[in-house]
Design an enzyme around this catalytic site. Structure first.
Site, PDB file in Angstrom:
ATOM      1  N   ARG A 197      31.947  61.647  14.016  1.00  0.00           N
ATOM      2  CA  ARG A 197      33.016  61.142  14.495  1.00  0.00           C
ATOM      3  C   ARG A 197      33.808  60.881  13.372  1.00  0.00           C
ATOM      4  O   ARG A 197      34.802  60.813  13.705  1.00  0.00           O
ATOM      5  CB  ARG A 197      32.664  59.984  15.455  1.00  0.00           C
ATOM      6  CG  ARG A 197      32.113  60.247  16.922  1.00  0.00           C
ATOM      7  CD  ARG A 197      31.568  59.338  17.765  1.00  0.00           C
ATOM      8  NE  ARG A 197      32.487  58.324  17.970  1.00  0.00           N
ATOM      9  CZ  ARG A 197      32.040  57.048  18.359  1.00  0.00           C
ATOM     10  NH1 ARG A 197      30.792  56.845  18.343  1.00  0.00           N
ATOM     11  NH2 ARG A 197      32.918  56.116  18.888  1.00  0.00           N
ATOM     12  N   ARG A 206      26.833  48.079  18.224  1.00  0.00           N
ATOM     13  CA  ARG A 206      27.739  47.855  19.336  1.00  0.00           C
ATOM     14  C   ARG A 206      27.299  47.988  20.621  1.00  0.00           C
ATOM     15  O   ARG A 206      26.284  48.793  20.910  1.00  0.00           O
ATOM     16  CB  ARG A 206      28.985  49.006  19.086  1.00  0.00           C
ATOM     17  CG  ARG A 206      29.822  48.744  20.236  1.00  0.00           C
ATOM     18  CD  ARG A 206      31.373  49.371  19.840  1.00  0.00           C
ATOM     19  NE  ARG A 206      31.405  50.748  19.818  1.00  0.00           N
ATOM     20  CZ  ARG A 206      32.371  51.643  19.573  1.00  0.00           C
ATOM     21  NH1 ARG A 206      33.584  50.914  19.242  1.00  0.00           N
ATOM     22  NH2 ARG A 206      32.348  52.743  19.575  1.00  0.00           N
ATOM     23  N   ARG A 230      45.072  61.510  19.317  1.00  0.00           N
ATOM     24  CA  ARG A 230      44.032  61.727  18.186  1.00  0.00           C
ATOM     25  C   ARG A 230      44.153  63.096  17.353  1.00  0.00           C
ATOM     26  O   ARG A 230      43.489  63.239  16.521  1.00  0.00           O
ATOM     27  CB  ARG A 230      42.630  61.761  18.952  1.00  0.00           C
ATOM     28  CG  ARG A 230      41.813  60.558  18.503  1.00  0.00           C
ATOM     29  CD  ARG A 230      40.467  60.746  19.546  1.00  0.00           C
ATOM     30  NE  ARG A 230      39.385  60.063  19.168  1.00  0.00           N
ATOM     31  CZ  ARG A 230      39.085  59.023  19.740  1.00  0.00           C
ATOM     32  NH1 ARG A 230      39.875  58.328  21.009  1.00  0.00           N
ATOM     33  NH2 ARG A 230      37.777  58.357  19.554  1.00  0.00           N
ATOM     34  N   ARG A 254      26.432  52.935  23.725  1.00  0.00           N
ATOM     35  CA  ARG A 254      26.744  54.383  23.768  1.00  0.00           C
ATOM     36  C   ARG A 254      25.940  55.235  23.223  1.00  0.00           C
ATOM     37  O   ARG A 254      25.691  55.032  21.875  1.00  0.00           O
ATOM     38  CB  ARG A 254      28.523  54.489  23.275  1.00  0.00           C
ATOM     39  CG  ARG A 254      29.313  53.738  24.462  1.00  0.00           C
ATOM     40  CD  ARG A 254      30.620  53.469  23.898  1.00  0.00           C
ATOM     41  NE  ARG A 254      31.182  54.742  23.128  1.00  0.00           N
ATOM     42  CZ  ARG A 254      32.426  54.884  22.523  1.00  0.00           C
ATOM     43  NH1 ARG A 254      33.175  53.897  22.443  1.00  0.00           N
ATOM     44  NH2 ARG A 254      32.674  55.738  21.968  1.00  0.00           N
ATOM     45  N   LYS A 286      39.573  48.872  17.762  1.00  0.00           N
ATOM     46  CA  LYS A 286      40.576  49.046  18.590  1.00  0.00           C
ATOM     47  C   LYS A 286      40.610  48.564  19.987  1.00  0.00           C
ATOM     48  O   LYS A 286      41.196  47.856  20.611  1.00  0.00           O
ATOM     49  CB  LYS A 286      41.025  50.412  18.796  1.00  0.00           C
ATOM     50  CG  LYS A 286      41.363  51.054  17.339  1.00  0.00           C
ATOM     51  CD  LYS A 286      41.761  52.642  17.445  1.00  0.00           C
ATOM     52  CE  LYS A 286      40.603  53.345  18.169  1.00  0.00           C
ATOM     53  NZ  LYS A 286      39.775  53.670  17.176  1.00  0.00           N
TER      54      LYS A 286
HETATM   55  P1  AMP Z   1      36.370  56.306  22.266  1.00  0.00           P
HETATM   56  O1  AMP Z   1      35.994  55.418  23.352  1.00  0.00           O
HETATM   57  O2  AMP Z   1      37.900  56.109  21.713  1.00  0.00           O
HETATM   58  O3  AMP Z   1      35.535  56.314  20.663  1.00  0.00           O
HETATM   59  O4  AMP Z   1      36.268  58.057  22.565  1.00  0.00           O
HETATM   60  C1  AMP Z   1      34.999  58.541  22.779  1.00  0.00           C
HETATM   61  C2  AMP Z   1      35.187  60.175  22.946  1.00  0.00           C
HETATM   62  O5  AMP Z   1      35.839  60.515  23.859  1.00  0.00           O
HETATM   63  C3  AMP Z   1      35.615  60.738  21.700  1.00  0.00           C
HETATM   64  O6  AMP Z   1      34.743  60.538  20.497  1.00  0.00           O
HETATM   65  C4  AMP Z   1      36.171  61.967  22.124  1.00  0.00           C
HETATM   66  O7  AMP Z   1      34.946  62.895  22.096  1.00  0.00           O
HETATM   67  C5  AMP Z   1      36.706  61.738  23.482  1.00  0.00           C
HETATM   68  N1  AMP Z   1      38.015  61.336  23.326  1.00  0.00           N
HETATM   69  C6  AMP Z   1      38.677  60.112  23.441  1.00  0.00           C
HETATM   70  N2  AMP Z   1      40.092  60.104  23.421  1.00  0.00           N
HETATM   71  C7  AMP Z   1      40.229  61.337  22.971  1.00  0.00           C
HETATM   72  C8  AMP Z   1      41.517  62.078  22.468  1.00  0.00           C
HETATM   73  N3  AMP Z   1      42.725  61.295  22.536  1.00  0.00           N
HETATM   74  N4  AMP Z   1      41.190  63.401  22.310  1.00  0.00           N
HETATM   75  C9  AMP Z   1      40.176  63.962  22.214  1.00  0.00           C
HETATM   76  N5  AMP Z   1      39.147  63.304  22.416  1.00  0.00           N
HETATM   77  C10 AMP Z   1      38.968  62.042  22.835  1.00  0.00           C
END
Ligand code: AMP
Length: 217
Positions: free
Chosen positions: A175, A131, A94, A164, A19
């Site tokens: 996740r 990654r 989400r 990360r 994404k």
């Molecule tokens: P991402 O970079 O999109 O993989 O997000 C990393 C982490 O941020 C996720 O695993 C969640 O812990 C938190 N996070 C990001 N977006 C959301 C969301 N829309 N709702 C809740 N937690 C989020």
């Protein structure tokens, strides 16, 4: 006089499906801001803000930050002027609660397109586990599939690349579970509202990009 509707592109899909990479490319092509909730949260952690302090351990465990905090953060961001013509949401909504709140807020003069990126579990696990992300501009690389030209250095901005903490295998498994339980139901929700198109992300990033653009246009 009626203004043109705002275009909101929501990228849905499991962690590691691509994404972020696609959002950056679409953002450049369509000149719409890329809003990644994960990036905003990581920036808050880096700056040690109140939000960052609340979110740090939740993110590192691979769980979800609360809907209220996330919704406030997103609405604050999308009311900025650069979002006037539209924007790309990466990692939001989400949960069903986030989706319903967003649809309610965005209903006036807005065209919403949800792109559901699909890939098999093994594919996303192998993509996440190798990654590398740029500390400067958040560009994404992969040790094996998309290595940077120079080890540990971002091709785009020269920033330092890192893994990360939540991209370690144990956290990735959680996740994916969290995705299945909380986010996958949005596929049904957006399908019922006739907003969703699916793209097979088992293809190369360029093929996914071409299909995505064709869909948007
Ligand atoms: P991402 O970079 O999109 O993989 O997000 C990393 C982490 O941020 C996720 O695993 C969640 O812990 C938190 N996070 C990001 N977006 C959301 C969301 N829309 N709702 C809740 N937690 C989020």
């Amino acid at each position: 006089m009626n203004k043109d509707p705002k275009l909101v592109i929501i990228l849905l899909g499991p962690p590691g499906v691509g994404k972020g990479t696609q959002a950056m490319k679409i953002s450049k092509e369509l000149k719409l801001p890329h809003i990644s909730t994960g990036d905003i949260l990581r920036a808050n952690i880096k700056e040690n803000t109140e939000l960052g302090k609340k979110a740090k351990s939740i993110i590192e465990a691979g769980n979800l930050v609360s809907d209220d905090l996330i919704n406030d953060m997103v609405f604050d961001r999308v009311k900025k002027q650069d979002c006037e013509k539209g924007y790309i949401l990466d990692g939001y909504p989400r949960t069903t609660a986030q989706a319903n709140t967003f649809l309610e807020e965005a209903k006036v003069n807005t065209k919403i397109l949800v792109i559901n990126f699909f890939a098999e579990n093994e594919t996303v696990v192998s993509r996440i586990c190798g990654r590398l992300v740029c500390k400067g501009c958040s560009a994404v690389f992969h040790q094996e599939f998309n290595p940077p030209k120079a080890d540990g250095v971002c091709d785009h901005c020269g920033g330092t690349l890192y893994q990360r903490p939540d991209d370690q295998k144990e956290t990735v498994m959680n996740r994916l579970e969290v995705y299945k339980k909380n986010t996958q139901p949005l596929i049904e929700l957006f399908t019922q509202k006739n907003l969703l198109k699916t793209i097979n992300c088992e293809q190369s990033p360029q093929e996914v990009f071409n299909e995505t653009l064709a869909l948007i246009r």
